[in-house]
Design a protein around this motif. Structure first.
Motif, PDB file in Angstrom:
ATOM      1  N   HIS A  75      27.204 -26.435  77.751  1.00  0.00           N
ATOM      2  CA  HIS A  75      27.404 -27.674  76.997  1.00  0.00           C
ATOM      3  C   HIS A  75      27.945 -28.755  77.944  1.00  0.00           C
ATOM      4  O   HIS A  75      28.748 -28.462  78.836  1.00  0.00           O
ATOM      5  CB  HIS A  75      28.417 -27.408  75.872  1.00  0.00           C
ATOM      6  N   THR A  76      27.499 -29.994  77.733  1.00  0.00           N
ATOM      7  CA  THR A  76      27.892 -31.086  78.636  1.00  0.00           C
ATOM      8  C   THR A  76      29.417 -31.205  78.764  1.00  0.00           C
ATOM      9  O   THR A  76      29.938 -31.449  79.867  1.00  0.00           O
ATOM     10  CB  THR A  76      27.346 -32.436  78.121  1.00  0.00           C
ATOM     11  N   LEU A  77      30.142 -31.044  77.657  1.00  0.00           N
ATOM     12  CA  LEU A  77      31.594 -31.244  77.707  1.00  0.00           C
ATOM     13  C   LEU A  77      32.289 -30.119  78.479  1.00  0.00           C
ATOM     14  O   LEU A  77      33.307 -30.358  79.143  1.00  0.00           O
ATOM     15  CB  LEU A  77      32.164 -31.372  76.289  1.00  0.00           C
ATOM     16  N   ASP A  78      31.734 -28.900  78.413  1.00  0.00           N
ATOM     17  CA  ASP A  78      32.290 -27.820  79.236  1.00  0.00           C
ATOM     18  C   ASP A  78      32.030 -28.093  80.719  1.00  0.00           C
ATOM     19  O   ASP A  78      32.903 -27.866  81.561  1.00  0.00           O
ATOM     20  CB  ASP A  78      31.679 -26.475  78.823  1.00  0.00           C
ATOM     21  N   ALA A  79      30.816 -28.573  81.023  1.00  0.00           N
ATOM     22  CA  ALA A  79      30.495 -28.890  82.423  1.00  0.00           C
ATOM     23  C   ALA A  79      31.422 -29.994  82.943  1.00  0.00           C
ATOM     24  O   ALA A  79      31.921 -29.931  84.070  1.00  0.00           O
ATOM     25  CB  ALA A  79      29.035 -29.325  82.544  1.00  0.00           C
ATOM     26  N   ALA A  80      31.676 -30.994  82.101  1.00  0.00           N
ATOM     27  CA  ALA A  80      32.528 -32.116  82.522  1.00  0.00           C
ATOM     28  C   ALA A  80      33.937 -31.631  82.867  1.00  0.00           C
ATOM     29  O   ALA A  80      34.549 -32.090  83.835  1.00  0.00           O
ATOM     30  CB  ALA A  80      32.584 -33.166  81.420  1.00  0.00           C
ATOM     31  N   ARG A  81      34.430 -30.668  82.061  1.00  0.00           N
ATOM     32  CA  ARG A  81      35.774 -30.149  82.350  1.00  0.00           C
ATOM     33  C   ARG A  81      35.781 -29.451  83.710  1.00  0.00           C
ATOM     34  O   ARG A  81      36.717 -29.571  84.489  1.00  0.00           O
ATOM     35  CB  ARG A  81      36.234 -29.192  81.242  1.00  0.00           C
ATOM     36  N   LEU A  82      34.693 -28.744  84.025  1.00  0.00           N
ATOM     37  CA  LEU A  82      34.645 -28.060  85.319  1.00  0.00           C
ATOM     38  C   LEU A  82      34.640 -29.069  86.471  1.00  0.00           C
ATOM     39  O   LEU A  82      35.289 -28.851  87.496  1.00  0.00           O
ATOM     40  CB  LEU A  82      33.427 -27.131  85.398  1.00  0.00           C
ATOM     41  N   TYR A  83      33.909 -30.177  86.319  1.00  0.00           N
ATOM     42  CA  TYR A  83      33.935 -31.202  87.377  1.00  0.00           C
ATOM     43  C   TYR A  83      35.367 -31.697  87.602  1.00  0.00           C
ATOM     44  O   TYR A  83      35.805 -31.885  88.738  1.00  0.00           O
ATOM     45  CB  TYR A  83      33.012 -32.373  87.028  1.00  0.00           C
ATOM     46  N   ARG A  84      36.109 -31.918  86.505  1.00  0.00           N
ATOM     47  CA  ARG A  84      37.494 -32.401  86.680  1.00  0.00           C
ATOM     48  C   ARG A  84      38.347 -31.345  87.393  1.00  0.00           C
ATOM     49  O   ARG A  84      39.088 -31.661  88.324  1.00  0.00           O
ATOM     50  CB  ARG A  84      38.121 -32.753  85.323  1.00  0.00           C
ATOM     51  N   PRO A 108      29.636 -25.561  71.619  1.00  0.00           N
ATOM     52  CA  PRO A 108      28.492 -24.809  71.081  1.00  0.00           C
ATOM     53  C   PRO A 108      27.447 -24.437  72.131  1.00  0.00           C
ATOM     54  O   PRO A 108      27.273 -25.142  73.131  1.00  0.00           O
ATOM     55  CB  PRO A 108      27.886 -25.783  70.055  1.00  0.00           C
ATOM     56  N   GLY A 109      26.757 -23.322  71.864  1.00  0.00           N
ATOM     57  CA  GLY A 109      25.694 -22.865  72.747  1.00  0.00           C
ATOM     58  C   GLY A 109      24.393 -23.631  72.489  1.00  0.00           C
ATOM     59  O   GLY A 109      24.280 -24.422  71.543  1.00  0.00           O
ATOM     60  N   LEU A 110      23.390 -23.349  73.330  1.00  0.00           N
ATOM     61  CA  LEU A 110      22.124 -24.091  73.276  1.00  0.00           C
ATOM     62  C   LEU A 110      21.407 -23.907  71.933  1.00  0.00           C
ATOM     63  O   LEU A 110      20.932 -24.883  71.328  1.00  0.00           O
ATOM     64  CB  LEU A 110      21.238 -23.624  74.436  1.00  0.00           C
ATOM     65  N   LEU A 111      21.324 -22.662  71.437  1.00  0.00           N
ATOM     66  CA  LEU A 111      20.596 -22.446  70.182  1.00  0.00           C
ATOM     67  C   LEU A 111      21.330 -23.093  69.013  1.00  0.00           C
ATOM     68  O   LEU A 111      20.699 -23.584  68.070  1.00  0.00           O
ATOM     69  CB  LEU A 111      20.368 -20.952  69.943  1.00  0.00           C
ATOM     70  N   GLU A 112      22.660 -23.130  69.099  1.00  0.00           N
ATOM     71  CA  GLU A 112      23.424 -23.801  68.036  1.00  0.00           C
ATOM     72  C   GLU A 112      23.116 -25.306  68.056  1.00  0.00           C
ATOM     73  O   GLU A 112      22.899 -25.922  67.007  1.00  0.00           O
ATOM     74  CB  GLU A 112      24.921 -23.547  68.245  1.00  0.00           C
TER      75      GLU A 112
END
Ligand code: NAP
Length: 300
Positions: A199-208, A285-289
């Motif tokens: 999910h984009t928001l999870d990825a964004a947290r990892l960048y931070r 949420p996951g991709l299918l969700e």
């Protein structure tokens, strides 16, 4: 930290910019158009007007920052088939940013893709330790990692398929567009190949987290789960109201265009080391969700 972000106005940028601002950083984002500049201003970021080809501008902006996140990529060139040109621009941009940061111990977070690991034909789940000697986008990944030896706290986030309601132009909207055009939702062969996703928001947290504390020379995986392409195609078929159908790898260019190079890959990828190192745990949420709501089918 005052952070310079390339690609700040894009899909990932639309989550990374707020994530940084909400955690007390200030952001200067690269914008190549009035529309992109307006988006950044609306989100509360400062604007650096310029283009990836303006290497002096990239150097100056990196020099004025406490750290850099490099997200921009010439997707338009890639979609038009100019993979080489897009990758060369990326490499030149990383070199220019590196010129400005060398010897400062400031962080540089670069971007790569988990899909590239599939080229290694690992025959098992890919990990952060798996590397490739070179190739499309891998040269830039390896360059960023090598900058650790030049006094830059460099790290690379390998992204899988990124999805969310912030995504209007990525892999998922492209598959939906192809399904509408073809009158069926395509998968390759038996469709059991897995697409890693986040999910984009999870990825964004990892960048931070990478910006704040990744050790120099670290590869990170922003992966939440792997989903079989057939299940993705079926979910898209339901949303578009067309059947899901198998195609051969040879038919892929006709039915899924620029995605032909990626669609058939099996890309099981672990993020165990990343989770442990930076205490990063996907929660969205996951991709299918995401595909079970009407968002993608309204906007794609
Ligand atoms: N999304 C995914 O599923 C995914 C998966 C794997 C890897 N990635 C990688 O993650 C990074 C971010 O992807 P994204 O999904 O956010 O892409 P995106 O939505 O297409 O955004 C691309 C960004 O790059 C900027 N850009 C493109 N060409 C430029 C140029 N010549 N000069 C200056 N800026 C330029 C765009 O500016 P404008 O806003 O002005 O167009 C935009 O801000 C990219 O490196 C991408 O390849 C993404």
């Amino acid at each position: 930290m005052r952070v310079f972000i390339t690609g700040a106005s894009g899909h990932l940028g639309s989550a990374v910019v707020p994530e940084l601002l909400q955690h007390g950083h200030s952001v200067a984002g690269l914008a190549r158009s009035d529309a992109s500049a307006a988006r950044l201003t609306e989100w509360g970021a400062d604007v650096v007007r310029g283009d990836l080809h303006d290497l002096d501008g990239l150097r100056a902006a990196a020099e004025a920052s406490d750290g850099v996140i490099h997200l921009a990529f010439r997707h338009e060139a890639m979609v038009a088939g100019d993979f080489t040109g897009a990758a060369e621009t990326d490499l030149a941009a990383v070199r220019a940013i590196a010129d400005a940061l060398a010897g400062t111990d400031k962080p540089l977070v670069g971007t790569s893709g988990t899909g590239l690991l599939a080229r290694a034909n690992l025959g098992r789940t890919g990990t952060e330790d798996d590397t490739l000697p070179g190739g499309y986008r891998i040269d830039a990944e390896n360059l960023v990692i090598d900058l650790a030896a030049k006094g830059i706290r460099s790290s690379v986030v390998r992204l899988p398929i990124v999805h969310s309601t912030l995504d209007t132009t990525g892999f998922v909207p492209s598959l939906i567009t192809f399904a509408r055009r073809n009158g069926f939702s395509a998968y390759i062969g038996d469709g059991t190949n897995r697409w890693s996703s986040v999910h984009t928001l999870d990825a964004a947290r990892l960048y931070r987290l990478a910006l704040e504390s990744a050790p120099a020379g670290t590869r990170l995986h922003a992966v939440a789960e792997g989903v079989e392409l057939r299940r993705i195609a079926e979910a898209i078929g339901r949303g578009v109201d067309v059947p899901a159908r198998s195609i051969t790898p040879e038919q892929a260019p006709e039915y899924v265009g620029f995605l032909a190079a990626f669609a058939g890959i099996d890309n099981p990828t672990s993020a165990a080391r990343t989770s442990e190192l930076l205490d990063w745990h996907p929660t969205y949420p996951g991709l299918l969700e995401d595909l079970s709501t009407d968002f993608y089918f309204r906007t794609a």
